[in-house]
Scaffold this motif. Structure first.
Motif, mmCIF file in Angstrom:
data_model
loop_
_atom_site.group_PDB
_atom_site.id
_atom_site.type_symbol
_atom_site.label_atom_id
_atom_site.label_comp_id
_atom_site.label_asym_id
_atom_site.label_seq_id
_atom_site.Cartn_x
_atom_site.Cartn_y
_atom_site.Cartn_z
ATOM 1 N N ARG A 270 -3.709 14.809 6.657
ATOM 2 C CA ARG A 270 -3.063 15.108 5.378
ATOM 3 C C ARG A 270 -2.608 13.856 4.630
ATOM 4 O O ARG A 270 -2.040 13.961 3.551
ATOM 5 N N SER A 271 -2.809 12.695 5.196
ATOM 6 C CA SER A 271 -2.119 11.522 4.684
ATOM 7 C C SER A 271 -3.043 10.357 4.400
ATOM 8 O O SER A 271 -4.119 10.224 4.989
ATOM 9 N N GLY A 272 -2.541 9.479 3.523
ATOM 10 C CA GLY A 272 -3.148 8.163 3.394
ATOM 11 C C GLY A 272 -2.681 7.318 4.566
ATOM 12 O O GLY A 272 -1.503 7.334 4.924
ATOM 13 N N SER B 139 9.640 15.161 -1.282
ATOM 14 C CA SER B 139 8.396 14.929 -2.032
ATOM 15 C C SER B 139 7.693 13.660 -1.568
ATOM 16 O O SER B 139 6.577 13.381 -1.997
ATOM 17 N N LYS B 140 8.361 12.887 -0.699
ATOM 18 C CA LYS B 140 7.790 11.626 -0.219
ATOM 19 C C LYS B 140 8.071 11.507 1.282
ATOM 20 O O LYS B 140 9.206 11.250 1.682
ATOM 21 N N ILE B 141 7.032 11.699 2.095
ATOM 22 C CA ILE B 141 7.184 11.621 3.550
ATOM 23 C C ILE B 141 6.280 10.518 4.085
ATOM 24 O O ILE B 141 5.091 10.452 3.745
ATOM 25 N N ILE B 142 6.851 9.660 4.925
ATOM 26 C CA ILE B 142 6.067 8.617 5.589
ATOM 27 C C ILE B 142 6.179 8.830 7.094
ATOM 28 O O ILE B 142 7.280 8.795 7.661
ATOM 29 N N TYR B 143 5.048 9.088 7.735
ATOM 30 C CA TYR B 143 5.006 9.314 9.182
ATOM 31 C C TYR B 143 4.781 7.961 9.859
ATOM 32 O O TYR B 143 3.799 7.265 9.566
ATOM 33 N N VAL B 144 5.688 7.593 10.755
ATOM 34 C CA VAL B 144 5.635 6.272 11.375
ATOM 35 C C VAL B 144 5.349 6.431 12.863
ATOM 36 O O VAL B 144 6.108 7.095 13.581
ATOM 37 N N SER B 145 4.240 5.846 13.328
ATOM 38 C CA SER B 145 3.888 5.988 14.742
ATOM 39 C C SER B 145 2.796 5.000 15.118
ATOM 40 O O SER B 145 1.991 4.596 14.268
ATOM 41 N N ALA B 146 2.768 4.631 16.398
ATOM 42 C CA ALA B 146 1.644 3.847 16.913
ATOM 43 C C ALA B 146 0.484 4.761 17.274
ATOM 44 O O ALA B 146 -0.659 4.317 17.386
ATOM 45 N N THR B 147 0.798 6.053 17.459
ATOM 46 C CA THR B 147 -0.234 7.020 17.862
ATOM 47 C C THR B 147 -0.039 8.335 17.106
ATOM 48 O O THR B 147 0.332 9.350 17.699
ATOM 49 N N PRO B 148 -0.240 8.345 15.787
ATOM 50 C CA PRO B 148 -0.017 9.588 15.024
ATOM 51 C C PRO B 148 -0.965 10.698 15.452
ATOM 52 O O PRO B 148 -2.085 10.440 15.909
ATOM 53 N N ASN B 149 -0.501 11.937 15.317
ATOM 54 C CA ASN B 149 -1.316 13.098 15.673
ATOM 55 C C ASN B 149 -2.330 13.406 14.571
ATOM 56 O O ASN B 149 -2.227 12.925 13.443
ATOM 57 N N ASP B 150 -3.276 14.287 14.930
ATOM 58 C CA ASP B 150 -4.304 14.686 13.957
ATOM 59 C C ASP B 150 -3.682 15.351 12.739
ATOM 60 O O ASP B 150 -4.178 15.201 11.620
ATOM 61 N N LYS C 152 0.828 -1.206 0.000
ATOM 62 C CA LYS C 152 0.000 0.000 0.000
ATOM 63 C C LYS C 152 0.868 1.263 0.000
ATOM 64 O O LYS C 152 0.564 2.242 -0.697
ATOM 65 N N LEU C 153 1.958 1.244 0.772
ATOM 66 C CA LEU C 153 2.865 2.401 0.807
ATOM 67 C C LEU C 153 3.536 2.597 -0.553
ATOM 68 O O LEU C 153 3.677 3.731 -1.031
ATOM 69 N N MET C 154 3.950 1.497 -1.180
ATOM 70 C CA MET C 154 4.570 1.591 -2.505
ATOM 71 C C MET C 154 3.581 2.142 -3.527
ATOM 72 O O MET C 154 3.952 2.959 -4.377
ATOM 73 N N ARG C 155 2.342 1.706 -3.413
ATOM 74 C CA ARG C 155 1.317 2.196 -4.341
ATOM 75 C C ARG C 155 1.108 3.699 -4.157
ATOM 76 O O ARG C 155 0.976 4.450 -5.131
ATOM 77 N N GLY C 156 1.106 4.137 -2.907
ATOM 78 C CA GLY C 156 0.950 5.567 -2.621
ATOM 79 C C GLY C 156 2.078 6.392 -3.210
ATOM 80 O O GLY C 156 1.848 7.467 -3.790
ATOM 81 N N ILE C 157 3.294 5.874 -3.126
ATOM 82 C CA ILE C 157 4.447 6.600 -3.682
ATOM 83 C C ILE C 157 4.370 6.627 -5.206
ATOM 84 O O ILE C 157 4.634 7.659 -5.838
ATOM 85 N N SER C 158 3.984 5.509 -5.810
ATOM 86 C CA SER C 158 3.885 5.470 -7.281
ATOM 87 C C SER C 158 2.788 6.410 -7.790
ATOM 88 O O SER C 158 2.853 6.910 -8.912
ATOM 89 N N MET C 159 1.789 6.670 -6.928
ATOM 90 C CA MET C 159 0.709 7.586 -7.307
ATOM 91 C C MET C 159 1.065 9.047 -7.030
ATOM 92 O O MET C 159 0.276 9.948 -7.281
ATOM 93 N N GLY C 160 2.273 9.276 -6.487
ATOM 94 C CA GLY C 160 2.729 10.645 -6.249
ATOM 95 C C GLY C 160 2.245 11.245 -4.942
ATOM 96 O O GLY C 160 2.264 12.470 -4.779
ATOM 97 N N MET C 161 1.822 10.416 -3.983
ATOM 98 C CA MET C 161 1.368 10.934 -2.693
ATOM 99 C C MET C 161 2.559 11.463 -1.891
ATOM 100 O O MET C 161 3.550 10.762 -1.721
ATOM 101 N N LYS C 162 2.457 12.690 -1.421
ATOM 102 C CA LYS C 162 3.540 13.283 -0.623
ATOM 103 C C LYS C 162 3.536 12.739 0.800
ATOM 104 O O LYS C 162 4.584 12.495 1.388
ATOM 105 N N ASN C 163 2.334 12.564 1.383
ATOM 106 C CA ASN C 163 2.211 12.171 2.791
ATOM 107 C C ASN C 163 1.504 10.834 2.933
ATOM 108 O O ASN C 163 0.445 10.617 2.341
ATOM 109 N N GLN C 164 2.119 9.950 3.738
ATOM 110 C CA GLN C 164 1.466 8.704 4.123
ATOM 111 C C GLN C 164 1.795 8.423 5.586
ATOM 112 O O GLN C 164 2.879 8.782 6.067
#
Length: 670
Positions: A408-410, A392-403, A21-33
């Motif tokens: 802003r992200s998939g 251009s490609k940011i992945i936020y990694v957390s067990a408890t991400p903030n709002d 799913k993350l790879m698909r998001g990057i191939s689709m040009g998603m900046k935030n996941q």
């Protein structure tokens, strides 16, 4: 060179789904996941697979040095053939330059640089400029000004077998790159000439270069051990050609110095007159003297302490332009083809956001009182918007991400652990009897060789509790921010090596620690609603017990707060999904006992033995009787050097009381 992930494991559970799913998001040009992964679900392994599958360089940002060190070790193990680097603040001790107008107190910048971390920082920048298979694990210090990558990259010396060589000319070039000639002490960033060969101690490598000359030409290039001079094998390095990069990230290029000097002097005149118009003749004179001294030093030796405060003149930046940071090195080398992972994003994003304002407040006071030019404001961390624009490609990694990142992200959830372990059971007990109850629980687990983590609200409580437990014959240690960067990893390793049974901490025990021996997490004063006992903090802390099938959490609280209720509800939601998955796939949960990793830096036993012999002539008690007034400046300088060496060694041995005593005496001598 491609990324080569080496592991005995393959993606399992919901890792394959998350990776796809993350790879698909990057191939689709998603900046935030967002990768929302529970503790122990293998988020790091997912990140590693993503890097390999996409074959993209990566910057991994962590909010504290302990976790950055652990991630560095993990990625170094995953990618032994690739360039994995570590980029954190290189200060063991740091007192920033400051001025307190209320007491008319100027505090000079004072720093104790960790040479090993400095090497790793330089290694990061050179790797980015020279290789494609780069992973850098960094703390938030990666958003601070480190000078232009273009300037750093073009200042290099090419050494090639067969080229004409003259030691005098080569020495001049190395000096311009801020290497020092030293015939006696061969340290990082120095060089020496011995007959027909020159040795260059590269500050960003573990080896030195030996350049051998014959008949005016380079006959041979060898890689040698800086201590013994013996040849060493260096994988991937050529003995036919070597590139020597600068010894520091900041350089004052002689070709641009004249232009920069003219601009500095022009600004100095304006700001000098401005201070006089404000009725500040003392401040105006102070600024004039300070800047003229700095210019003389830069002209003579190419460097001055605090040169970074003039960096915008050398970088060609206008006032207010963002500084160059490690991200600009990635951008220069890879364009948009690199990944940024923000680990524990719920902590790291706010930290990135808050760095700019604190730095600006301190610098503004220095400028107002004539200690610095306005250009000091441009030696700063990036503002969050400036940081956010670069990757251009940011992945936020957390067990408890903030709002903020969730909106802003998939979102990709990773709730299943490859081990089948479910989130721990939670028990709430009265806080009024927490300490006696805690001692019993630790002792029960200690008899079985299991470990306990205890979180308190303050450092003082952590230290006092450790002392109390020790008096009760419980083997305990504490971990908090006053312990030096590399030593924190050692404390965690010692827990795993069964050198003690309980680890006490405040905030450093929350995120990311991989400690499979821990079967109990005890949270003291859980009902004290606030930052350290918020829903996010509780969920993160409870996750430390999710590495072992016997994991359990005890919340010591006299009442159920909203945070406790929300945290327990979230853990129960995850447990329900995990138990259902295990039942469906016939999974029997198992604790995986990982080996204790090699330390980031090892100190040979011989070093300690040699130091013990040296120390036998040194009596720390005699410091109290040292008559500083009767000492000459030369004697003071010698004593400072000796005491600094002793202080570092005491700190390495975790004898912090002795190290503090020496540090205070060094300040008196200075």
């Amino acid at each position: 060179m491609s990324f080569d992930l080496q592991s005995q494991f393959v993606p399992t559970g919901d890792q394959p789904h998350a990776i796809a799913k993350l790879m698909r998001g990057i191939s689709m040009g998603m900046k935030n996941q967002v990768l929302l992964g529970v503790t122990g679900s293998g988020k790091t392994f997912t990140m590693a697979n993503l890097i390999q599958n996409l074959n993209m360089p990566a910057l991994i940002i962590s909010h504290n040095k302990t976790l950055a060190g652990q991630l560095y070790q993990e990625f170094r193990d995953f990618f032994p053939q690739n360039a994995v680097s570590y980029f954190v603040s290189y200060y063991d001790y740091y007192q920033p330059e400051a001025y307190m107008p209320s007491t008319d107190t100027y505090i000079e910048k004072e720093a104790d640089i960790n040479e090993f971390i400095d090497k790793l920082r330089l290694q990061s920048s050179t790797n980015i400029l020279t290789r494609k298979d780069v992973i850098v694990v960094a703390s938030v210090s990666c958003i601070y000004n480190i000078g232009s990558p273009a300037e750093y990259g073009k200042h290099m010396v090419q050494i090639k077998v067969g080229d004409i060589v003259d030691w005098k000319n080569l020495s001049v070039r190395l000096t311009e790159l801020l290497y020092e000639r030293s015939e006696f002490e061969f340290n990082r960033g120095t060089f020496r000439v011995r007959g027909n060969h020159m040795d260059i101690h590269l500050p960003y490598k573990d080896y030195a270069l030996r350049v051998i000359e014959e008949s005016g030409r380079i006959q041979k290039i060898e890689h040698i051990d800086p201590l013994t001079g013996q040849d060493v094998e260096v994988a991937g390095s050529s003995t036919e050609e070597e590139t020597v990069y600068p010894a520091k990230l900041y350089l004052s290029d002689p070709t641009v110095f004249k232009k920069a000097e003219a601009q500095i002097r022009s600004d100095l005149e304006k700001e000098y007159l401005g201070l006089k118009k404000q009725g500040k003749p003392l401040e105006a004179q102070r600024l004039l003297r300070k800047v003229n001294y700095d210019l003389e030093m830069m002209q003579e030796v190419g460097y001055v302490n605090g040169i970074e405060n003039y960096s915008r003149y050398f970088d060609g930046r206008a006032h207010g332009d963002p500084p160059y940071s490690l991200l600009d090195y990635f951008k220069k080398s890879y364009g948009d083809d690199f990944l940024v992972f923000i680990d524990e994003s719920h902590m790291t994003v706010p930290q990135i956001r808050g760095m700019y304002n604190g730095d600006r407040s301190r610098k503004k006071t220095l400028i107002d009182f004539g200690f610095r030019l306005n250009s000091a404001l441009d030696n700063r961390p990036l503002q969050f918007d400036e940081f956010y624009k670069i990757p251009s490609k940011i992945i936020y990694v957390s067990a408890t991400p903030n709002d903020w990142e969730m909106e802003r992200s998939g979102i990709v959830e990773q709730l299943i652990r490859p081990t089948g372990i479910v989130d721990p059971e939670i028990e709430i007990r009265r806080a009024t009897t927490e300490i006696p109850d805690l001692v019993k629980e630790i002792e029960i687990r200690a008899k079985k060789g299991e470990k306990t983590l205890v979180t308190t609200l303050t450092k003082k409580t952590a230290e006092d509790l450790t002392e109390y437990l020790t008096d009760k014959k419980v083997r305990a240690a504490y971990l908090h921010s006053d312990i030096h960067t590399l030593e924190r990893s050692d404390v965690l390793d010692n827990l795993r090596k069964n050198e003690f049974d309980a680890l006490i901490g405040v905030n450093l025990l929350r995120e990311g620690l991989d400690l499979p021996e821990v079967t109990l997490v005890a949270i003291l004063d859980a009902d004290k609603e606030g930052f350290l006992r918020s829903e996010t903090a509780l969920v993160q802390t409870m996750g430390r017990a999710a590495r072992n099938i016997g994991g359990k959490v005890i919340l010591y609280a006299d009442r159920k707060t909203k945070s406790i209720e929300a945290a327990v509800l979230e853990i129960d939601r995850r447990r329900e999904q995990q138990i259902a998955y295990n039942k469906k796939h016939n999974i029997d949960p198992k604790t995986i006992y990982k080996p204790v990793r090699e330390k980031i830096v090892d100190k040979p036993e011989e070093d300690f033995m040699a130091f013990d012999k040296l120390r036998s002539n040194f009596d720390i008690i005699a410091l109290e009787k040292l008559d500083i007034e009767s000492m000459t400046p030369y004697d003071k300088k010698k004593m400072v050097k000796k005491l600094s060496r002793e202080m570092k060694q005491y700190a390495d041995e975790m004898n912090f009381e002795a190290a503090i005593l020496l540090r205070n005496k060094i300040r008196e001598l200075k």
